[in-house]
Enzyme design. Structure first.
Site, PDB file in Angstrom:
ATOM      1  N   ALA A   1      -4.666   7.414  -4.415  1.00 17.08           N
ATOM      2  CA  ALA A   1      -3.288   6.945  -4.672  1.00 17.08           C
ATOM      3  C   ALA A   1      -3.394   5.443  -4.923  1.00 17.08           C
ATOM      4  O   ALA A   1      -3.238   4.635  -4.005  1.00 17.08           O
ATOM      5  CB  ALA A   1      -2.411   7.249  -3.471  1.00 17.08           C
TER       6      ALA A   1
ATOM      7  N   SER B   1       0.849  -1.205   0.000  1.00 18.45           N
ATOM      8  CA  SER B   1       0.000   0.000   0.000  1.00 18.45           C
ATOM      9  C   SER B   1       0.877   1.245   0.000  1.00 18.45           C
ATOM     10  O   SER B   1       2.063   1.175  -0.310  1.00 18.45           O
ATOM     11  CB  SER B   1      -0.930  -0.025   1.221  1.00 18.45           C
ATOM     12  OG  SER B   1      -1.908   0.978   1.100  1.00 18.45           O
ATOM     13  N   ASN B   2       0.312   2.392   0.328  1.00 17.48           N
ATOM     14  CA  ASN B   2       1.086   3.637   0.399  1.00 17.48           C
ATOM     15  C   ASN B   2       0.552   4.510   1.533  1.00 17.48           C
ATOM     16  O   ASN B   2      -0.384   4.107   2.231  1.00 17.48           O
ATOM     17  CB  ASN B   2       1.035   4.357  -0.953  1.00 17.48           C
ATOM     18  CG  ASN B   2      -0.392   4.647  -1.376  1.00 17.48           C
ATOM     19  OD1 ASN B   2      -1.102   5.383  -0.699  1.00 17.48           O
ATOM     20  ND2 ASN B   2      -0.830   4.044  -2.480  1.00 17.48           N
ATOM     21  N   HIS B   3       1.137   5.693   1.684  1.00 24.57           N
ATOM     22  CA  HIS B   3       0.825   6.520   2.868  1.00 24.57           C
ATOM     23  C   HIS B   3      -0.432   7.378   2.728  1.00 24.57           C
ATOM     24  O   HIS B   3      -0.709   8.181   3.612  1.00 24.57           O
ATOM     25  CB  HIS B   3       1.997   7.469   3.153  1.00 24.57           C
ATOM     26  CG  HIS B   3       3.239   6.768   3.579  1.00 24.57           C
ATOM     27  ND1 HIS B   3       3.310   6.027   4.727  1.00 24.57           N
ATOM     28  CD2 HIS B   3       4.458   6.674   2.997  1.00 24.57           C
ATOM     29  CE1 HIS B   3       4.517   5.515   4.853  1.00 24.57           C
ATOM     30  NE2 HIS B   3       5.235   5.885   3.800  1.00 24.57           N
TER      31      HIS B   3
END
Ligand code: CTP
Length: 406
Positions: free
Chosen positions: A274, A206-208
């Protein structure tokens, strides 16, 4: 409509003061009660008589004359909003530093209402460090700045620093007061948050992203009257705003299928998510155990690009907006995405800007219109940035020339 709204217009000394006549005329046409205060320097560019005639109210210039004085406190308290347009570099500097050597400044310091200002100056003055600091100060006081435009300047040079057009200032005020719902009857689709691509039952890639910016956009679109579907990736944040229906998704594939279901009937689409670009090629059905070796090699495959996939078949008249978050070559990459993803506008973020990006409550973005013309917005709360994006979208829907002015 600005029916019955009390607007105090401060006009300072800039060639753009001539636009105050059109501005007053438009505000009065919208039903606003307009009172004008001018600096002495503004009177060199346009006469008080012109603005008094158009506003149907006396114009004040000095704090006092031989017979009487202008009660700046009463004027400051009278207004629903104080708008300084044009705001010259000099007036901005004085406002930022609490000077009080003319009536406009005395009223400004006494005003208890929201303050908006529309700067107007030459490009070099606009970019000067002193002006930058002064603008930052005014924003930190909670005032709202109308972005300057790019174009021909009084110096004969071409560049940034032109005052926003009067019609755009009126649109901004309309949105500020929230009476007019420019997107009433329109449907909007927003994607927000990250996606998670599972590796096994306990792990994912995943991402932030927190989804803060996208949620703020969904709320701002709803506040502008749109019926909003928010396709939201996994985040601890949510919204209860009226007019926003949330569809929770986890993976890029789910984000695509849920977005697709609403894409073709949406008048406005903003893809702020995102989305993961890659996912594990295979997902283990049991937890992957630590092996004997030192490493683990994962094979990834591309996910489908939601925006690119849907953007190739966008319905006529739909306004399609994408985001671009980069760490380097920001402008070049943003313009590439604008073109390749067939967008009307792209919102560019840089992780290099202080206070911008994942998890912050603030953001600093640049909007590029379909022709690649940039509008830089100052650092603002994500809610204010969202409002500006919605104003720009409304502008695109209303003007066929797709000029962005927020
Ligand atoms: N986007 C999308 N689906 C993807 C990837 C991106 O819908 N699989 C959308 C984002 O929501 C954003 C825009 O495309 O509006 C640009 O996303 P970004 O991650 O900045 O760029 P990418 O096109 O993915 O390219 P790269 O990661 O190489 O910068």
């Amino acid at each position: 409509m600005l029916q019955g709204k009390k607007i105090l217009l401060g006009v300072s000394g800039s060639i753009a003061a001539y636009k105050a006549a059109t501005l007053v005329r438009l505000l009065v046409k919208e039903g606003a009660d307009v009172k004008v205060i001018m600096t002495q320097a503004a009177c060199d560019f346009i006469t008080p008589l012109t603005l008094a005639t158009l506003s149907k109210n006396e114009v004040s210039v000095t704090i006092s004359d031989n017979q009487s004085w202008n009660n700046h406190v009463i004027l400051g308290r009278w207004a629903d909003v104080m708008l300084i347009a044009p705001a010259s570099a000099n007036t901005i500097a004085k406002m930022a530093n609490g000077f009080c050597d003319n009536l406009l400044l005395a009223v400004y310091l006494s005003a208890t209402c929201p303050v908006l200002f529309a700067p107007a100056m030459d490009e070099d003055m606009w970019h000067h460090t002193a002006t930058r600091h002064n603008i930052e100060k005014l924003l930190s006081y909670g005032h709202q700045q109308l972005p300057v435009e790019k174009g021909e300047l009084a110096s004969g040079l071409f560049g940034e620093g032109r005052m926003a057009e009067p019609a755009d200032i009126v649109t901004y005020l309309d949105t500020h007061f929230g009476d007019k719902k420019p997107l009433a009857g329109k449907k909007a689709l927003v994607t927000a948050g990250p996606t998670q691509e599972p590796l096994d039952p306990v792990r994912y890639i995943s991402n932030h992203s927190s989804g803060k910016m996208g949620i703020a956009i969904a709320e701002a679109l709803a506040a502008a009257g749109a019926e909003v579907t928010l396709v939201l990736g996994p985040t601890w944040l949510s919204t209860t705003a009226q007019g926003v229906k949330t569809l929770k998704v986890v993976t890029a594939a789910e984000m695509l299928s849920n977005s697709e279901a609403h894409f073709y009937t949406s008048d406005v689409v903003v893809m702020a998510a995102a989305v993961a670009d890659y996912r594990p090629k295979s997902v283990a059905d049991k937890k992957i155990k630590k092996g004997e070796g030192d490493g683990l090699t994962l094979e990834l495959e591309k996910t489908q690009d939601v925006l690119r996939t849907l953007g190739t078949n966008r319905p006529a008249g739909q306004v399609l907006v994408g985001f671009s978050l980069e760490t380097n070559n920001e402008k070049e990459y943003a313009l590439k995405k604008l073109r390749e993803k067939n967008l009307d506008m792209i919102v560019m973020n840089s992780l290099n800007d202080q206070g911008a990006g994942f998890n912050y409550d603030t953001n600093k973005v640049t909007l590029f219109d379909r022709n690649g013309i940039a509008t830089d917005l100052p650092l603002k709360s994500k809610q204010e940035v969202a409002k500006d994006i919605v104003i720009a979208i409304t502008g695109i829907m209303q003007n066929s020339n797709t000029r962005i002015v927020v």
